[in-house]
Design a protein around this motif. Structure first.
Motif, PDB file in Angstrom:
ATOM      1  N   PHE A 163       0.837  -1.197   0.000  1.00 51.96           N
ATOM      2  CA  PHE A 163       0.000   0.000   0.000  1.00 51.96           C
ATOM      3  C   PHE A 163       0.872   1.248   0.000  1.00 51.96           C
ATOM      4  CE2 PHE A 163      -4.386  -1.401   0.689  1.00 51.96           C
ATOM      5  CZ  PHE A 163      -4.187  -2.752   0.867  1.00 51.96           C
TER       6      PHE A 163
ATOM      7  N   HIS B 217       1.422   3.205  -2.335  1.00 51.77           N
ATOM      8  CA  HIS B 217       0.823   4.303  -3.093  1.00 51.77           C
ATOM      9  C   HIS B 217      -0.368   4.906  -2.355  1.00 51.77           C
ATOM     10  CE1 HIS B 217      -1.344   0.656  -3.924  1.00 51.77           C
ATOM     11  NE2 HIS B 217      -2.340   1.333  -4.448  1.00 51.77           N
ATOM     12  N   LEU B 218      -0.719   4.335  -1.194  1.00 51.20           N
ATOM     13  CA  LEU B 218      -1.893   4.815  -0.448  1.00 51.20           C
ATOM     14  C   LEU B 218      -1.487   5.244   0.950  1.00 51.20           C
ATOM     15  CD1 LEU B 218      -4.481   2.153  -1.536  1.00 51.20           C
ATOM     16  CD2 LEU B 218      -4.394   4.506  -2.258  1.00 51.20           C
TER      17      LEU B 218
ATOM     18  N   PRO C 234      -1.297   8.011   4.021  1.00 43.76           N
ATOM     19  CA  PRO C 234      -2.311   9.005   4.428  1.00 43.76           C
ATOM     20  C   PRO C 234      -2.250  10.291   3.622  1.00 43.76           C
ATOM     21  CG  PRO C 234      -1.398   7.967   6.355  1.00 43.76           C
ATOM     22  CD  PRO C 234      -0.641   7.406   5.190  1.00 43.76           C
TER      23      PRO C 234
ATOM     24  N   ALA D  15      -1.289  10.606   0.524  1.00 50.11           N
ATOM     25  CA  ALA D  15      -1.845  10.329  -0.807  1.00 50.11           C
ATOM     26  C   ALA D  15      -3.361  10.240  -0.747  1.00 50.11           C
ATOM     27  CB  ALA D  15      -1.256   9.019  -1.337  1.00 50.11           C
ATOM     28  N   ILE D  16      -3.888   9.588   0.310  1.00 47.47           N
ATOM     29  CA  ILE D  16      -5.346   9.456   0.436  1.00 47.47           C
ATOM     30  C   ILE D  16      -5.972  10.840   0.560  1.00 47.47           C
ATOM     31  CG2 ILE D  16      -7.213   8.509   1.807  1.00 47.47           C
ATOM     32  CD1 ILE D  16      -5.299   6.351   2.758  1.00 47.47           C
ATOM     33  N   LYS D  17      -5.316  11.699   1.356  1.00 44.71           N
ATOM     34  CA  LYS D  17      -5.881  13.056   1.531  1.00 44.71           C
ATOM     35  C   LYS D  17      -5.905  13.791   0.195  1.00 44.71           C
ATOM     36  CE  LYS D  17      -5.144  14.025   6.379  1.00 44.71           C
ATOM     37  NZ  LYS D  17      -4.014  13.433   7.121  1.00 44.71           N
ATOM     38  N   LYS D  18      -4.813  13.643  -0.555  1.00 45.45           N
ATOM     39  CA  LYS D  18      -4.754  14.322  -1.862  1.00 45.45           C
ATOM     40  C   LYS D  18      -5.853  13.824  -2.773  1.00 45.45           C
ATOM     41  CE  LYS D  18       0.026  15.636  -2.726  1.00 45.45           C
ATOM     42  NZ  LYS D  18       1.214  15.377  -3.534  1.00 45.45           N
ATOM     43  N   HIS D  19      -6.021  12.497  -2.818  1.00 44.04           N
ATOM     44  CA  HIS D  19      -7.058  11.925  -3.684  1.00 44.04           C
ATOM     45  C   HIS D  19      -8.431  12.423  -3.268  1.00 44.04           C
ATOM     46  CE1 HIS D  19      -4.247   8.221  -4.332  1.00 44.04           C
ATOM     47  NE2 HIS D  19      -3.889   9.246  -5.064  1.00 44.04           N
ATOM     48  N   CYS D  20      -8.694  12.420  -1.951  1.00 43.92           N
ATOM     49  CA  CYS D  20     -10.020  12.826  -1.489  1.00 43.92           C
ATOM     50  C   CYS D  20     -10.281  14.297  -1.760  1.00 43.92           C
ATOM     51  CB  CYS D  20     -10.185  12.510  -0.005  1.00 43.92           C
ATOM     52  SG  CYS D  20     -10.274  10.742   0.304  1.00 43.92           S
TER      53      CYS D  20
ATOM     54  N   ALA E 108      -9.289  15.858  -4.318  1.00 46.35           N
ATOM     55  CA  ALA E 108      -9.676  15.918  -5.730  1.00 46.35           C
ATOM     56  C   ALA E 108     -11.070  15.358  -5.955  1.00 46.35           C
ATOM     57  CB  ALA E 108      -8.655  15.148  -6.565  1.00 46.35           C
ATOM     58  N   LEU E 109     -11.498  14.408  -5.107  1.00 43.30           N
ATOM     59  CA  LEU E 109     -12.805  13.780  -5.314  1.00 43.30           C
ATOM     60  C   LEU E 109     -13.943  14.545  -4.669  1.00 43.30           C
ATOM     61  CD1 LEU E 109     -11.891  10.056  -4.677  1.00 43.30           C
ATOM     62  CD2 LEU E 109     -12.416  11.085  -6.854  1.00 43.30           C
TER      63      LEU E 109
ATOM     64  N   ILE F  59      -3.337  11.710 -10.997  1.00 42.76           N
ATOM     65  CA  ILE F  59      -4.596  12.104 -10.369  1.00 42.76           C
ATOM     66  C   ILE F  59      -5.468  12.861 -11.347  1.00 42.76           C
ATOM     67  CG2 ILE F  59      -5.562  13.545  -8.566  1.00 42.76           C
ATOM     68  CD1 ILE F  59      -3.278  12.691  -6.826  1.00 42.76           C
TER      69      ILE F  59
ATOM     70  N   LEU G 118      -9.472  12.188 -12.466  1.00 39.55           N
ATOM     71  CA  LEU G 118     -10.593  13.118 -12.372  1.00 39.55           C
ATOM     72  C   LEU G 118     -11.380  13.144 -13.659  1.00 39.55           C
ATOM     73  CD1 LEU G 118      -9.898  16.528 -10.656  1.00 39.55           C
ATOM     74  CD2 LEU G 118     -11.746  14.934 -10.283  1.00 39.55           C
TER      75      LEU G 118
ATOM     76  N   LEU H 258     -13.210   9.999 -14.175  1.00 41.21           N
ATOM     77  CA  LEU H 258     -14.365   9.953 -13.299  1.00 41.21           C
ATOM     78  C   LEU H 258     -15.484  10.788 -13.894  1.00 41.21           C
ATOM     79  CD1 LEU H 258     -13.020  10.239  -9.666  1.00 41.21           C
ATOM     80  CD2 LEU H 258     -14.314   8.375 -10.609  1.00 41.21           C
TER      81      LEU H 258
ATOM     82  N   PHE I 170      -7.843   0.222   6.826  1.00 43.49           N
ATOM     83  CA  PHE I 170      -7.336   1.548   7.201  1.00 43.49           C
ATOM     84  C   PHE I 170      -7.561   2.533   6.066  1.00 43.49           C
ATOM     85  CE2 PHE I 170      -4.700   4.613   9.250  1.00 43.49           C
ATOM     86  CZ  PHE I 170      -3.999   5.244   8.243  1.00 43.49           C
ATOM     87  N   PHE I 171      -7.264   2.085   4.844  1.00 48.52           N
ATOM     88  CA  PHE I 171      -7.438   2.951   3.673  1.00 48.52           C
ATOM     89  C   PHE I 171      -8.903   3.336   3.485  1.00 48.52           C
ATOM     90  CE2 PHE I 171      -7.638   4.446  -0.514  1.00 48.52           C
ATOM     91  CZ  PHE I 171      -8.402   3.620  -1.309  1.00 48.52           C
TER      92      PHE I 171
ATOM     93  N   MET J  86     -10.215   5.669   6.265  1.00 48.72           N
ATOM     94  CA  MET J  86      -9.645   7.015   6.143  1.00 48.72           C
ATOM     95  C   MET J  86     -10.277   7.771   4.977  1.00 48.72           C
ATOM     96  SD  MET J  86      -5.782   8.230   6.159  1.00 48.72           S
ATOM     97  CE  MET J  86      -5.459   9.959   6.251  1.00 48.72           C
TER      98      MET J  86
ATOM     99  N   GLU K  77     -12.343  11.238   5.209  1.00 49.12           N
ATOM    100  CA  GLU K  77     -11.941  12.425   4.440  1.00 49.12           C
ATOM    101  C   GLU K  77     -13.068  12.940   3.575  1.00 49.12           C
ATOM    102  OE1 GLU K  77      -8.951  14.123   4.384  1.00 49.12           O
ATOM    103  OE2 GLU K  77      -8.517  12.924   6.148  1.00 49.12           O
ATOM    104  N   LEU K  78     -13.887  12.019   3.037  1.00 52.43           N
ATOM    105  CA  LEU K  78     -14.996  12.452   2.180  1.00 52.43           C
ATOM    106  C   LEU K  78     -16.230  12.807   2.991  1.00 52.43           C
ATOM    107  CD1 LEU K  78     -14.672   9.869  -0.715  1.00 52.43           C
ATOM    108  CD2 LEU K  78     -14.238  12.288  -0.861  1.00 52.43           C
TER     109      LEU K  78
ATOM    110  N   VAL L 231     -18.849   7.853  -6.221  1.00 55.69           N
ATOM    111  CA  VAL L 231     -17.468   8.351  -6.179  1.00 55.69           C
ATOM    112  C   VAL L 231     -16.623   7.487  -5.253  1.00 55.69           C
ATOM    113  CG1 VAL L 231     -16.064  10.292  -5.378  1.00 55.69           C
ATOM    114  CG2 VAL L 231     -18.085  10.715  -6.724  1.00 55.69           C
TER     115      VAL L 231
ATOM    116  N   TYR M 165     -13.480   4.898  -6.274  1.00 49.38           N
ATOM    117  CA  TYR M 165     -12.143   5.123  -5.717  1.00 49.38           C
ATOM    118  C   TYR M 165     -11.645   3.888  -4.969  1.00 49.38           C
ATOM    119  CZ  TYR M 165      -8.504   7.250  -2.788  1.00 49.38           C
ATOM    120  OH  TYR M 165      -7.326   7.541  -2.146  1.00 49.38           O
TER     121      TYR M 165
END
Lengths: 326, 200
Positions: free
Chosen positions: A121, A123-124, A126, A128-133, A135-136, B7, B11, B14, B96-97, B100, B104-105, B159, B163
């Motif tokens: 993991f 590439h995932l 925290p 990176a996850i924050k950055k992705h979220c 953007a989403l 990224i 987008l 998506l 965990f992923f 999290m 975040e969302l 979404v 992801y």
């Protein structure tokens, strides 16, 4: 030995730049030798000579791994932007993995197949996850703030439709179990009168749960999920309208078909009237109007409908005592 | 399932894939006047850069636009993810992923549980020919993880699921159970007026 060296050096023209000073003199004489002969022959080297050749070099030049010169504030999302296998020279962690050698430790990360096999993991992280979220976020919508409790959701949106999607790696993307649809409704949220309610319960049969008052309709007849959902809604509509109708044959409902026990017209009433009628000649209605008879009626109905428990049996006992004036 | 490379491209892909993505107005507009209309869309973006579903061009330089439609958003009471794998450590990391990403969302994670693992065992003959008394035993372990989220809108769920599913590790399977809420349809609100019973 001199001619052997000559043959090898003449082949390795590319390595001229890396030959050290000690070998240069050697080479000059060797060059002359190849020019003189004109033909290069590859001769077998004896095992003892292998390590002694200062001229022979490994073709692959090892450089310092990247992990040793990584700054602390490195942008890790640029190193592993997407899922990739574990690269020991890129990951600056002293990871060890595998079964330890007897009396030793698990093997090092260099050339470790176990580390490459297992999904990582990296590439995932925290960050990176924050950055992705981030953007989403623009694509998401908010939940209506007025529907914060489950009770409110049930009140305004009583019909629940459940379906399952399956994700797995196989030869086919499709899963036939994905077409199944469950439709759940609370009977209290439907507009039904007493007769309609009882008829609906009889029509639905096993699909009704008494404790939760929920009808569950499961459809899997059709090949597509949308079709199954439409069919389930159609079934609900039909059930609703049919339960409101009163058919001619419903008049033939017997005592055995009744859902609840009612004391009027039952054997218990007949027995009681017979018993009390023997004592004095009071009329039936007069007898039924008495309070102790009413109490007895209530206790028997409660006993039959709610089952035997301490309170119901005690109530019956008191009612009988009062009736028989004990 | 390899995650997309950059990224920006994710987008725009998506945006291509999400048809009818609805977008909320600023908070003032969300308060509902009646409980009939849960429309979350009230405006249209100018149609200059709306990405169509079937276009194959990947323009990573232009910022992707959000398509707004008038159809009301689906409301999910519960979204249940059941993840299955052979390795417990991989599922730990994935959990965990997922949790999290959900936080975040802005999604409510109601429950994270670990159902009991399944072990499928086989007992086979060790030798190709005869030697019935000598067998070899294999077992396959399947570990589970259940993550339940509540109170999501359809577009948020879409979404999030895309992801999370793009980043599913190798050898891990997922079952997604969605419970959507719907109003009682108009034809079930009132009983029909008296009609002649259908002839049998």
């Amino acid at each position: 030995m001199g001619t052997n060296m000559a043959a090898h050096v003449s082949k390795a023209v590319l390595l001229l730049g890396q030959i050290n000073q000690a070998g240069l003199g050697f080479q000059r004489s060797v060059k002359g030798a190849t020019y003189a002969t004109g033909v290069v022959t590859k001769t077998k080297r004896r095992n003892e000579d292998r390590g002694k050749d200062p001229v022979r070099r490994d073709k692959r030049v090892s450089i310092t791994p990247r992990s040793e010169s990584m700054p602390l504030d490195l942008d890790w999302t640029a190193v592993y932007p997407a899922a990739a296998s574990f690269k020991p020279n890129t990951v600056p962690l002293p990871v060890r993995m595998g079964f330890p050698v007897k009396g030793g430790v698990p093997p090092d990360k260099k050339g470790n197949l176990e580390l490459i096999k297992i999904p990582n993991f990296l590439h995932l992280t925290p960050t990176a996850i924050k950055k992705h979220c981030e953007a989403l976020k623009p694509f998401c919508t908010e939940w209506p703030s007025a529907l914060d409790t489950d009770a409110k959701c049930d009140q305004f949106f009583p019909i629940k439709v459940e379906s399952t999607d399956y994700v797995s790696a196989s030869l086919s993307v499709r899963n036939p179990a994905a077409r199944v649809v469950h439709l759940k409704v609370k009977m209290s949220s439907l507009n039904l009168d007493d007769h309609a309610r009882k008829k609906m319960i009889k029509l639905v049969g096993d699909r009704y749960c008494k404790e939760t008052d929920v009808i569950t309709i499961k459809t899997d007849h059709c090949p597509l999920r949308q079709q199954n959902k439409d069919y389930a809604m159609y079934l609900l509509t039909v059930l609703y309208h049919e339960s409101w109708k009163t058919e001619a044959w419903e008049a033939e409902k017997t005592r055995a078909d009744m859902e609840e026990y009612s004391w009027d017209g039952s054997r218990s009433q007949k027995n009681l009237l017979q018993l009390l009628g023997r004592g004095g000649g009071g009329g039936e209605e007069e007898l039924l109007g008495r309070s102790d008879v009413q109490e007895y009626k209530e206790s028997v109905t409660r006993l039959k409908n709610h089952g035997e428990s301490e309170s119901t049996v005690d109530q019956y006992k008191d009612a009988v005592k009062k009736l028989l004036q004990l | 399932m390899a995650a997309p490379m950059m990224i920006r491209r994710e987008l725009s892909s998506l945006a291509r894939i999400f048809r009818g993505i609805s977008r909320l107005e600023p908070r003032a507009g969300v308060t509902c006047s009646g409980h009939r209309t849960w429309n979350t869309t009230r405006f249209r973006l100018p149609p200059t850069s709306i990405t169509s579903f079937h276009s194959a061009t990947a323009s990573s330089s232009t910022p992707s636009s959000i398509t707004v439609t008038e159809e009301p958003d689906v409301l999910l009471q519960r979204l249940s993810l059941l993840v299955k794998g052979h390795d417990r450590a991989v599922l730990d990391s994935y959990e965990f992923f997922v949790t999290m990403a959900a936080r975040e969302l802005g999604m409510a994670v109601s429950d994270v549980s670990e159902p009991k693992k399944d072990m499928e065992r086989l007992t086979l003959l060790k030798s190709v020919h005869i030697f019935k008394k000598h067998r070899v035993q294999y077992e396959m372990r399947t570990h589970y993880r259940r993550i339940q989220l509540t109170h999501l809108t359809g577009s948020t769920a879409q979404v999030f699921l895309e992801y999370v599913q793009r980043n599913l590790p190798e050898g891990v399977a997922m079952e997604v159970t969605k419970t959507t809420m719907e109003k009682v349809p108009d034809h079930i609100l009132e009983p029909m007026s008296d009609e002649a019973p259908p002839s049998q």
